[in-house]
Design a protein around this motif. Structure first.
Motif, mmCIF file in Angstrom:
data_model
loop_
_atom_site.group_PDB
_atom_site.id
_atom_site.type_symbol
_atom_site.label_atom_id
_atom_site.label_comp_id
_atom_site.label_asym_id
_atom_site.label_seq_id
_atom_site.Cartn_x
_atom_site.Cartn_y
_atom_site.Cartn_z
ATOM 1 N N GLU A 108 0.899 -1.131 -0.476
ATOM 2 C CA GLU A 108 -0.260 -0.337 -0.212
ATOM 3 C C GLU A 108 0.741 0.824 -0.240
ATOM 4 O OE1 GLU A 108 -3.208 -2.285 2.918
ATOM 5 O OE2 GLU A 108 -1.828 -1.022 3.373
ATOM 6 N N ALA A 445 -7.735 0.939 -5.490
ATOM 7 C CA ALA A 445 -8.396 -0.500 -4.754
ATOM 8 C C ALA A 445 -7.707 -0.474 -3.118
ATOM 9 C CB ALA A 445 -7.637 -1.725 -5.927
ATOM 10 N N ARG A 446 -6.516 -0.135 -3.141
ATOM 11 C CA ARG A 446 -5.629 0.113 -2.540
ATOM 12 C C ARG A 446 -6.157 0.631 -1.362
ATOM 13 N NH1 ARG A 446 -1.758 -4.481 -2.489
ATOM 14 N NH2 ARG A 446 -0.709 -4.806 -4.034
ATOM 15 N N SER A 447 -6.396 2.001 -1.324
ATOM 16 C CA SER A 447 -6.928 3.168 -0.580
ATOM 17 C C SER A 447 -7.966 2.419 0.239
ATOM 18 C CB SER A 447 -7.062 4.300 -1.496
ATOM 19 O OG SER A 447 -7.833 4.636 -0.351
ATOM 20 N N ALA A 448 -8.502 2.204 -0.500
ATOM 21 C CA ALA A 448 -10.258 0.991 -0.069
ATOM 22 C C ALA A 448 -10.148 -0.125 0.689
ATOM 23 C CB ALA A 448 -10.921 0.778 -0.993
ATOM 24 N N GLU A 449 -8.967 -0.986 0.635
ATOM 25 C CA GLU A 449 -8.601 -1.610 1.756
ATOM 26 C C GLU A 449 -8.143 -1.368 2.596
ATOM 27 O OE1 GLU A 449 -7.042 -4.866 -1.929
ATOM 28 O OE2 GLU A 449 -5.781 -4.459 -0.238
ATOM 29 N N LEU A 450 -7.088 -0.512 3.254
ATOM 30 C CA LEU A 450 -6.781 0.233 3.903
ATOM 31 C C LEU A 450 -7.356 1.493 5.056
ATOM 32 C CD1 LEU A 450 -4.128 1.026 5.139
ATOM 33 C CD2 LEU A 450 -3.368 2.664 3.453
ATOM 34 N N GLU A 452 -10.971 0.630 5.235
ATOM 35 C CA GLU A 452 -11.273 -0.155 5.894
ATOM 36 C C GLU A 452 -10.411 -0.956 7.070
ATOM 37 O OE1 GLU A 452 -14.734 -0.190 5.584
ATOM 38 O OE2 GLU A 452 -14.374 -2.320 6.708
ATOM 39 N N ARG A 453 -9.563 -0.894 7.257
ATOM 40 C CA ARG A 453 -8.240 -1.648 7.654
ATOM 41 C C ARG A 453 -7.940 -1.056 8.988
ATOM 42 N NH1 ARG A 453 -3.521 -2.944 6.121
ATOM 43 N NH2 ARG A 453 -4.226 -3.217 4.123
ATOM 44 N N HIS A 457 -13.588 4.274 8.609
ATOM 45 C CA HIS A 457 -14.555 4.481 7.044
ATOM 46 C C HIS A 457 -15.157 5.666 7.949
ATOM 47 C CE1 HIS A 457 -14.209 1.009 9.734
ATOM 48 N NE2 HIS A 457 -15.950 1.335 10.349
#
Ligand code: ZN
Length: 480
Positions: A108, A445-450, A452-453, A457
Motif C-alpha cells: 500500500e 483499490a489499495r486505498s479502499a482496503e487500507l 477499512e482495515r 471509514h
C-alpha cells in the motif's frame, strides 16, 4: 563568424526561459541545450543555432523553468487524500494519520508513493524530499526510494525514526505502536537503507521524526548522517504547542537545544519551522540550515505563518513543500508558491512581505540548495531538471508579466513536459515511465482496503457538519 557545430541531446527552443540564475535572466525567447544529464548551454535561440540536437522541442508559446523541488512531502499518505477534514495537527494525527500509518502495508505504501510521484512529475516537480515513516523496515524504505526513481524523480527518502518514547512524548497522545523499534534497530535499518541507496537518483537520509523522540536518538541519527555523508530531516515546531511542550519538559525550546547540542549545520533540513523565537531564527540562519516551508499545510492544519523574511535574512535556506496529499491535497508546487506569498501578506498586512519572484526562487533554486543537488537554476553545467509550461491556456491570458502569471495563475496541469537529468519523464499528458492507468487503479483499490482495515471509514462521511450546526460546523459535531 561561423560557429563550431556542437551536438546535444535535447534543444528546447523559442520558449520563454525563466532561468532563476544568479542574474535572474528571463529570455523571451530563449533556448536551452541539454547534453546527457546536464544543461550544455542557455541563451537566445540564435545564440544556440550551432547546436545540432537529437531532438528539437519547439517551445513557442511555452515557458521553460527549472523543475520544482518539493522539500517536504509524505508520499505514502496519498491513499488517505480527503480524509481528516477540520482538525488541528494532533487530533489529525491521532484520529487519522497515526492509525493510517499503523495499518498501512508495504504494498500500500508503494502504491501511494507511486501515485504521489506521478502526480508530482505531471506538475513539473523534478525532485522531492519524501518523509517516509510507515512502514519503515528496510525493504519498504528502499522500495519507496526505488518507486520514486521508477516514476523518474530524483531526491531523498527521509526514513522516519522514532525509537523509544521520550519524556516529552507524554505531552502528546502518541500511540505506542509508533515506538516499535529500539534505537539500535532504528539506526541499523537506517544505515542499511542509506548504504543500499548511496549514489542513486533517490537516496535515503535519517529522519528523527520530531522533537517528541528521545534526544539521544536525534543526536545519534545526526551523527549517522555525518558518518555516511548525507543530510538529515526533522519536523520542527509546526504547531505552537510543540515549543511549549518542549519548554515545559526541558526548560528550553527545540531549536535552542539543537543549537546547543551542535546539531545544526548545512546538513540539517527542518520541516515547517513555524514557531521560532528570535534566537532560534538566528541559530538556524547562522548554521545555514534548511527549512521546508509548507504554506498550504500550515493553513489547512491552522499551524501558523513562518517568519519567512527573518529566516532568509538570517541566512536560512528556505524552500517550499507540499507536506503530502493528506494535508495539502495536491502535489502542486504552483499552489505552494502562491500560498507562500499570500500567507506572508495576510499575516503581516504588508503587500511587500513577499512576492512572486521570491516564491519562484524558493520553489526552485532554494529547494535545490536545501536538498544539496546541483540543480534549481537553468545555467550551463547544472543538472537538466526542467519543466515546460503551456502559456496558451485561457486562464493565463493576456500574458503581460510572465513570473506573476506563473506564480499566481498557472497550475500543475499547465505543465506539458518534465525533464529530470536530461530524461523526459512526462510529456503531453502522460508519464513516459509508468502506466498511469495501472498506477491509479492500484491506488484506488489499495486505498479502499487500507481505510477499512485502519478503521477510518467514519472519516468517509460525505458531509461533515450537520445542517443545523452553524457556519462551518464549528461546534465540533462532526460525524467522525
Ligand atoms: Zn510533514
Amino acid at each position: 563568424m561561423n560557429k563550431e557545430i556542437k551536438y546535444c541531446d535535447i534543444l528546447l527552443t523559442n520558449g520563454s526561459v525563466v532561468t532563476v540564475d544568479d542574474e535572474r535572466r528571463v529570455l523571451e525567447p530563449g533556448a536551452v541545450a541539454v547534453s546527457g544529464n546536464r544543461i550544455a548551454a542557455v541563451g537566445a535561440p540564435e545564440d544556440l543555432d550551432h547546436y545540432r540536437a537529437a531532438r528539437v522541442v519547439d517551445c513557442t508559446g511555452k515557458a521553460v523553468i527549472p523543475g520544482f523541488v518539493d522539500a517536504h512531502t509524505h508520499m505514502f499518505q496519498s491513499l488517505g487524500r480527503g480524509l481528516g477534514e477540520g482538525m488541528s495537527l494532533y487530533p489529525w494525527l491521532s484520529e487519522f494519520m497515526w492509525p493510517y500509518a499503523q495499518a498501512i502495508s508495504t504494498r500500500e505504501a508503494w502504491a501511494g508513493v507511486r501515485l504521489t510521484a506521478l502526480e508530482a512529475a505531471r506538475a513539473g516537480t523534478t525532485a522531492v524530499l519524501d518523509d517516509h515513516y510507515a512502514p519503515v523496515d528496510l525493504e519498504t524504505t528502499v522500495g519507496v526510494a526505488r518507486t520514486i526513481e521508477e516514476v523518474g524523480l530524483r531526491g531523498v527518502t527521509a526514513r522516519g525514526i522514532y525509537g523509544r518514547p521520550a519524556e516529552v512524548t507524554r505531552h502528546y497522545d502518541i500511540p505506542d505502536y509508533l515506538f516499535a523499534l529500539t534505537p539500535e534497530e532504528e539506526l541499523e535499518i537506517t544505515r542499511a537503507a542509506v548504504e543500499a541507496t548511496a549514489g542513486r537518483r533517490v537516496s535515503v537520509w535519517p529522519s528523527p521524526d520530531g522533537n517528541f523522540i528521545e534526544r539521544e536518538l536525534i543526536c545519534d541519527s545526526v551523527a549517522l548522517a555525518h558518518e555516511l555523508d548525507v543530510g538529515w530531516h526533522i519536523h520542527c515546531s509546526a504547531p505552537q504547542t510543540d515549543p511549549a511542550a518542549y519548554v515545559s519538559c526541558y526548560g528550553e525550546r527545540p531549536v535552542e537545544w539543537m543549537h546547543r547540542a551542535g546539531l545544526l549545520d548545512e546538513r540539517a533540513a527542518l520541516a515547517h519551522g513555524v514557531w521560532l523565537d528570535d534566537n532560534e531564527v538566528a541559530y538556524i540562519g547562522e548554521a545555514g540550515a534548511g527549512v521546508a516551508h509548507c504554506p498550504t499545510s500550515n493553513c489547512y492544519l491552522a499551524d501558523g505563518a513562518i517568519r519567512l523574511r527573518d529566516l532568509r535574512a538570517a541566512g536560512a535556506v528556505v524552500s517550499l513543500g507540499t507536506d503530502g496529499s493528506a494535508c495539502d491535497h495536491r502535489q502542486d508546487m504552483f499552489e505552494q508558491m502562491k500560498q507562500s506569498v499570500f500567507v506572508q501578506r495576510l499575516t503581516t498586512l504588508d503587500p511587500t512581505a513577499s512576492h512572486a519572484e521570491e516564491a519562484l526562487c524558493l520553489a526552485t533554486r532554494e529547494g535545490a540548495k536545501y536538498l544539496g543537488i546541483d540543480a534549481g537554476v537553468i545555467a550551463p553545467g547544472k543538472l537538466a531538471d526542467l519543466a515546460v509550461i503551456d502559456l496558451n491556456r485561457v486562464h493565463l491570458q493576456p500574458l503581460n508579466r510572465l513570473v506573476s502569471t506563473l506564480v499566481y495563475a498557472a497550475r500543475g496541469s499547465d505543465v506539458t513536459m518534465t525533464i529530470v537529468g536530461g530524461e523526459v519523464i512526462y510529456e503531453n499528458g502522460a508519464s513516459t515511465k509508468v502506466d498511469e492507468g495501472e498506477v491509479i487503479a492500484e491506488a484506488r483499490a489499495r486505498s479502499a482496503e487500507l481505510i477499512e482495515r485502519a478503521g477510518l471509514h467514519g472519516l468517509l462521511s460525505p458531509w461533515r457538519e450537520r445542517p443545523d450546526s452553524g457556519a462551518g460546523g464549528a461546534d465540533g459535531s462532526s460525524s467522525r
